[in-house]
Design a protein around this motif. Structure first.
Motif, PDB file in Angstrom:
ATOM      1  N   UNK A  71       0.827  -1.214   0.000  1.00  0.00           N
ATOM      2  CA  UNK A  71       0.000   0.000   0.000  1.00  0.00           C
ATOM      3  C   UNK A  71       0.859   1.261   0.000  1.00  0.00           C
ATOM      4  N   UNK A  72       0.282   2.359  -0.461  1.00  0.00           N
ATOM      5  CA  UNK A  72       0.977   3.643  -0.475  1.00  0.00           C
ATOM      6  C   UNK A  72       1.367   4.048   0.944  1.00  0.00           C
ATOM      7  N   UNK A  73       2.595   4.461   1.100  1.00  0.00           N
ATOM      8  CA  UNK A  73       3.087   4.887   2.400  1.00  0.00           C
ATOM      9  C   UNK A  73       3.639   3.762   3.251  1.00  0.00           C
ATOM     10  N   UNK A  74       3.472   2.510   2.801  1.00  0.00           N
ATOM     11  CA  UNK A  74       3.964   1.362   3.589  1.00  0.00           C
ATOM     12  C   UNK A  74       5.360   1.007   3.106  1.00  0.00           C
ATOM     13  N   UNK A  75       6.285   0.894   4.030  1.00  0.00           N
ATOM     14  CA  UNK A  75       7.657   0.544   3.697  1.00  0.00           C
ATOM     15  C   UNK A  75       8.033  -0.760   4.367  1.00  0.00           C
ATOM     16  N   UNK A  76       8.518  -1.703   3.556  1.00  0.00           N
ATOM     17  CA  UNK A  76       8.885  -3.016   4.071  1.00  0.00           C
ATOM     18  C   UNK A  76      10.300  -2.968   4.629  1.00  0.00           C
ATOM     19  N   UNK A  77      10.504  -3.530   5.815  1.00  0.00           N
ATOM     20  CA  UNK A  77      11.837  -3.652   6.382  1.00  0.00           C
ATOM     21  C   UNK A  77      12.647  -4.640   5.541  1.00  0.00           C
ATOM     22  N   UNK A  78      13.825  -4.225   5.114  1.00  0.00           N
ATOM     23  CA  UNK A  78      14.622  -5.045   4.197  1.00  0.00           C
ATOM     24  C   UNK A  78      15.003  -6.390   4.815  1.00  0.00           C
ATOM     25  N   UNK A  79      15.369  -6.391   6.074  1.00  0.00           N
ATOM     26  CA  UNK A  79      15.750  -7.640   6.731  1.00  0.00           C
ATOM     27  C   UNK A  79      14.563  -8.587   6.824  1.00  0.00           C
ATOM     28  N   UNK A  80      13.412  -8.045   7.210  1.00  0.00           N
ATOM     29  CA  UNK A  80      12.209  -8.879   7.313  1.00  0.00           C
ATOM     30  C   UNK A  80      11.799  -9.414   5.942  1.00  0.00           C
ATOM     31  N   UNK A  81      11.955  -8.588   4.905  1.00  0.00           N
ATOM     32  CA  UNK A  81      11.589  -9.029   3.563  1.00  0.00           C
ATOM     33  C   UNK A  81      12.500 -10.150   3.090  1.00  0.00           C
ATOM     34  N   UNK A  82      13.785 -10.067   3.409  1.00  0.00           N
ATOM     35  CA  UNK A  82      14.721 -11.130   3.031  1.00  0.00           C
ATOM     36  C   UNK A  82      14.355 -12.445   3.715  1.00  0.00           C
ATOM     37  N   UNK A  83      14.024 -12.366   4.999  1.00  0.00           N
ATOM     38  CA  UNK A  83      13.626 -13.585   5.725  1.00  0.00           C
ATOM     39  C   UNK A  83      12.334 -14.154   5.151  1.00  0.00           C
ATOM     40  N   UNK A  84      11.418 -13.271   4.765  1.00  0.00           N
ATOM     41  CA  UNK A  84      10.146 -13.736   4.213  1.00  0.00           C
ATOM     42  C   UNK A  84      10.339 -14.434   2.878  1.00  0.00           C
ATOM     43  N   UNK A  85      11.140 -13.852   1.993  1.00  0.00           N
ATOM     44  CA  UNK A  85      11.354 -14.463   0.680  1.00  0.00           C
ATOM     45  C   UNK A  85      12.074 -15.811   0.809  1.00  0.00           C
TER      46      UNK A  85
END
Length: 245
Positions: free
Chosen positions: A87-101
């Motif tokens: 969504x607009x204005x939502x920023x994903x934490x890079x570390x959390x995104x890496x763990x999720x992928x």
């Protein structure tokens, strides 16, 4: 020395061993075998209190048939996931995104299925972030209604008087800081704080201003002037000598 052959065969009828003393034949049938009866041992632990429960029997698991197996998602997990939509204005934490992928790859999720999980996570996270602000805004709205219920039509007058008192009693820099604290904490909308300030600042609030062109009789009266005006003052109040000057 002669060899002796031992045999278990019954003697023949013409042999002396086959006859009794009176010459009758002996019973050639073998003697019946005798067995000693043994008592069957009663298994222990068979009463209601001492019986050991039997272990549940595991039923054999049926292997799924080839036609029952669900086919893997088309394409499975990609070599590298494309950028997920948030969504607009939502920023994903890079570390959390890496763990999720990494977890998505281990689960073999396609890009589409991984995006669904991202959508759910973003939605729940955004709601959790906005919840305190919504609650704060609702509280401010409730307090504002309480102020109007408590002060009625005088609410705006009370607000103006408090603002004047702040400027009169505090230095400019402290007045700005005080107003900022009222806004930051929300105390400026709390009905109890508003009423307390209106009482404390009442001595600093100026009285009503004099109507333009109006003259205060008491202010222009001489200190030793009589309480009642003289006849001349009553007849000619516009004359300067009669004003007490």
């Amino acid at each position: 020395m002669t060899d002796t052959t031992v045999t278990t065969d019954p003697p023949q009828g013409n042999q002396p061993e086959a006859r009794m003393v009176d010459g009758t034949l002996k019973d050639q049938n073998p003697p019946p075998e005798t067995t000693t009866p043994t008592l069957e041992k009663k298994p222990e632990g068979q009463s209601f209190l001492t019986k050991v429960p039997e272990a549940p029997k595991e039923e054999p698991k049926e292997e799924p048939k080839p036609e029952d197996k669900k086919p893997d998602a088309e394409g499975g997990a990609p070599e590298k996931y494309a950028d997920f939509k948030v969504p607009d204005g939502f920023k994903f934490d890079e570390k959390a995104l890496t763990e999720a992928t990494t977890a998505f790859k281990e689960l073999g999720l396609s890009q589409e299925k991984a995006q669904k999980l991202i959508d759910t996570y973003a939605k729940n996270t955004q709601q959790a972030i906005e919840a305190p602000y919504k609650q704060w805004a609702d509280l401010q709205k409730e307090w504002l209604g309480d102020i109007h219920d408590r002060f009625g039509s005088k609410a705006e007058t009370v607000r103006t008087d408090i603002s004047k008192a702040i400027d009169s009693a505090l230095p400019p820099s402290l007045a700005r800081a005080f107003r900022g604290a009222l806004d930051l904490t929300g105390a400026g909308t709390n009905p109890d704080v508003v009423e307390a300030l209106s009482i404390m600042f009442k001595p600093f609030v100026e009285g009503p201003s004099i109507r333009p062109g109006g003259i205060s009789p008491e202010a222009n009266k001489a200190p030793n002037a009589p309480a009642a005006p003289s006849i001349a003052e009553a007849l000619y109040p516009h004359l300067v000598p009669n004003r007490g000057s």
